[in-house]
Motif scaffolding. Sequence first.
Motif, PDB file in Angstrom:
ATOM      1  N   PRO A  36       0.840  -1.202   0.000  1.00 12.93           N
ATOM      2  CA  PRO A  36       0.000   0.000   0.000  1.00 12.93           C
ATOM      3  C   PRO A  36       0.876   1.252   0.000  1.00 12.93           C
ATOM      4  O   PRO A  36       1.995   1.232   0.516  1.00 12.93           O
ATOM      5  CB  PRO A  36      -0.776  -0.102   1.318  1.00 12.93           C
ATOM      6  N   SER A  37       0.360   2.332  -0.563  1.00 11.22           N
ATOM      7  CA  SER A  37       1.121   3.574  -0.543  1.00 11.22           C
ATOM      8  C   SER A  37       1.282   4.046   0.897  1.00 11.22           C
ATOM      9  O   SER A  37       0.515   3.656   1.788  1.00 11.22           O
ATOM     10  CB  SER A  37       0.405   4.648  -1.355  1.00 11.22           C
ATOM     11  N   VAL A  38       2.279   4.878   1.117  1.00 12.82           N
ATOM     12  CA  VAL A  38       2.528   5.411   2.455  1.00 12.82           C
ATOM     13  C   VAL A  38       1.279   6.110   2.975  1.00 12.82           C
ATOM     14  O   VAL A  38       0.841   5.873   4.106  1.00 12.82           O
ATOM     15  CB  VAL A  38       3.745   6.369   2.437  1.00 12.82           C
ATOM     16  N   ARG A  39       0.703   6.958   2.152  1.00  7.90           N
ATOM     17  CA  ARG A  39      -0.476   7.725   2.589  1.00  7.90           C
ATOM     18  C   ARG A  39      -1.673   6.829   2.895  1.00  7.90           C
ATOM     19  O   ARG A  39      -2.362   7.015   3.895  1.00  7.90           O
ATOM     20  CB  ARG A  39      -0.865   8.757   1.544  1.00  7.90           C
ATOM     21  N   SER A  40      -1.926   5.854   2.015  1.00 12.31           N
ATOM     22  CA  SER A  40      -3.101   5.005   2.239  1.00 12.31           C
ATOM     23  C   SER A  40      -2.928   4.128   3.477  1.00 12.31           C
ATOM     24  O   SER A  40      -3.875   3.955   4.251  1.00 12.31           O
ATOM     25  CB  SER A  40      -3.420   4.157   1.012  1.00 12.31           C
ATOM     26  N   LEU A  41      -1.736   3.586   3.684  1.00 14.64           N
ATOM     27  CA  LEU A  41      -1.505   2.762   4.867  1.00 14.64           C
ATOM     28  C   LEU A  41      -1.575   3.613   6.134  1.00 14.64           C
ATOM     29  O   LEU A  41      -2.151   3.188   7.139  1.00 14.64           O
ATOM     30  CB  LEU A  41      -0.162   2.034   4.776  1.00 14.64           C
ATOM     31  N   ALA A  42      -1.020   4.807   6.075  1.00 15.57           N
ATOM     32  CA  ALA A  42      -1.092   5.706   7.228  1.00 15.57           C
ATOM     33  C   ALA A  42      -2.542   6.025   7.566  1.00 15.57           C
ATOM     34  O   ALA A  42      -2.936   6.031   8.742  1.00 15.57           O
ATOM     35  CB  ALA A  42      -0.301   6.979   6.952  1.00 15.57           C
ATOM     36  N   THR A  43      -3.345   6.267   6.547  1.00 13.78           N
ATOM     37  CA  THR A  43      -4.767   6.560   6.763  1.00 13.78           C
ATOM     38  C   THR A  43      -5.477   5.344   7.351  1.00 13.78           C
ATOM     39  O   THR A  43      -6.235   5.462   8.313  1.00 13.78           O
ATOM     40  CB  THR A  43      -5.437   6.974   5.434  1.00 13.78           C
ATOM     41  N   ASP A  44      -5.222   4.160   6.786  1.00 15.81           N
ATOM     42  CA  ASP A  44      -5.862   2.931   7.271  1.00 15.81           C
ATOM     43  C   ASP A  44      -5.531   2.657   8.732  1.00 15.81           C
ATOM     44  O   ASP A  44      -6.378   2.171   9.482  1.00 15.81           O
ATOM     45  CB  ASP A  44      -5.434   1.725   6.434  1.00 15.81           C
ATOM     46  N   LEU A  45      -4.279   2.943   9.123  1.00 19.62           N
ATOM     47  CA  LEU A  45      -3.829   2.659  10.485  1.00 19.62           C
ATOM     48  C   LEU A  45      -4.002   3.843  11.431  1.00 19.62           C
ATOM     49  O   LEU A  45      -3.727   3.723  12.619  1.00 19.62           O
ATOM     50  CB  LEU A  45      -2.356   2.243  10.467  1.00 19.62           C
ATOM     51  N   SER A  46      -4.418   4.977  10.887  1.00 22.07           N
ATOM     52  CA  SER A  46      -4.556   6.214  11.671  1.00 22.07           C
ATOM     53  C   SER A  46      -3.244   6.612  12.336  1.00 22.07           C
ATOM     54  O   SER A  46      -3.195   6.908  13.527  1.00 22.07           O
ATOM     55  CB  SER A  46      -5.662   6.071  12.724  1.00 22.07           C
ATOM     56  N   VAL A  47      -2.178   6.581  11.538  1.00 14.75           N
ATOM     57  CA  VAL A  47      -0.859   6.999  12.025  1.00 14.75           C
ATOM     58  C   VAL A  47      -0.301   8.063  11.086  1.00 14.75           C
ATOM     59  O   VAL A  47      -0.803   8.271   9.987  1.00 14.75           O
ATOM     60  CB  VAL A  47       0.132   5.812  12.141  1.00 14.75           C
ATOM     61  N   ASN A  48       0.752   8.709  11.529  1.00 11.36           N
ATOM     62  CA  ASN A  48       1.402   9.739  10.731  1.00 11.36           C
ATOM     63  C   ASN A  48       2.075   9.094   9.514  1.00 11.36           C
ATOM     64  O   ASN A  48       2.739   8.063   9.655  1.00 11.36           O
ATOM     65  CB  ASN A  48       2.438  10.449  11.604  1.00 11.36           C
ATOM     66  N   PRO A  49       1.929   9.686   8.332  1.00 10.64           N
ATOM     67  CA  PRO A  49       2.600   9.131   7.146  1.00 10.64           C
ATOM     68  C   PRO A  49       4.114   9.012   7.311  1.00 10.64           C
ATOM     69  O   PRO A  49       4.729   8.108   6.738  1.00 10.64           O
ATOM     70  CB  PRO A  49       2.253  10.134   6.041  1.00 10.64           C
ATOM     71  N   ASN A  50       4.721   9.885   8.115  1.00 14.86           N
ATOM     72  CA  ASN A  50       6.164   9.784   8.350  1.00 14.86           C
ATOM     73  C   ASN A  50       6.535   8.475   9.039  1.00 14.86           C
ATOM     74  O   ASN A  50       7.623   7.942   8.832  1.00 14.86           O
ATOM     75  CB  ASN A  50       6.660  10.964   9.188  1.00 14.86           C
ATOM     76  N   THR A  51       5.632   7.952   9.852  1.00 16.53           N
ATOM     77  CA  THR A  51       5.870   6.678  10.543  1.00 16.53           C
ATOM     78  C   THR A  51       5.927   5.540   9.529  1.00 16.53           C
ATOM     79  O   THR A  51       6.825   4.695   9.578  1.00 16.53           O
ATOM     80  CB  THR A  51       4.756   6.423  11.574  1.00 16.53           C
ATOM     81  N   VAL A  52       4.978   5.517   8.612  1.00 18.74           N
ATOM     82  CA  VAL A  52       4.960   4.487   7.565  1.00 18.74           C
ATOM     83  C   VAL A  52       6.175   4.662   6.660  1.00 18.74           C
ATOM     84  O   VAL A  52       6.840   3.671   6.303  1.00 18.74           O
ATOM     85  CB  VAL A  52       3.651   4.547   6.749  1.00 18.74           C
ATOM     86  N   ALA A  53       6.494   5.897   6.315  1.00 19.87           N
ATOM     87  CA  ALA A  53       7.651   6.167   5.455  1.00 19.87           C
ATOM     88  C   ALA A  53       8.929   5.666   6.111  1.00 19.87           C
ATOM     89  O   ALA A  53       9.801   5.109   5.435  1.00 19.87           O
ATOM     90  CB  ALA A  53       7.755   7.652   5.145  1.00 19.87           C
ATOM     91  N   LYS A  54       9.053   5.843   7.421  1.00 20.07           N
ATOM     92  CA  LYS A  54      10.245   5.369   8.129  1.00 20.07           C
ATOM     93  C   LYS A  54      10.357   3.849   8.038  1.00 20.07           C
ATOM     94  O   LYS A  54      11.435   3.311   7.771  1.00 20.07           O
ATOM     95  CB  LYS A  54      10.212   5.815   9.588  1.00 20.07           C
TER      96      LYS A  54
END
Length: 125
Positions: A36-54
Amino acid sequence: MFDIDLMSRTPIYEQLYKKVVELILKGVLCEQDKLPSVRSLATDLSVNPNTVAKAYNLLERDGIIYSLAGRGSFVAKPDKLLTQEHILKNFDNAVAEAVDMGITAQTLKERIDDVEKQRSKEAEV
């Protein structure tokens, strides 16, 4: 698929990293599968996109995934040595936690033997 524990002491990016590796090891994610894209996964998990990007950056650094500009992130060809290292690292952490909880080395050895026997029986069937 990418579940996280917000109450865990383990940082979210580490949980994501481990989850991706786990899904690869279990065959849920295969070589060339798109993540999943960083933004979509961040949205799904309700976390900051920077966390997924890391998490994705660490996975890419370790050769577990690769990114293509404008196309996304994909599962790389599994590296057997890296896979074994990951499993052994998790094992070491589990053993350390067990020892901290007062479980003896003998009990752990017996458990390993039991698992090995069970696997042998399953292979015979």
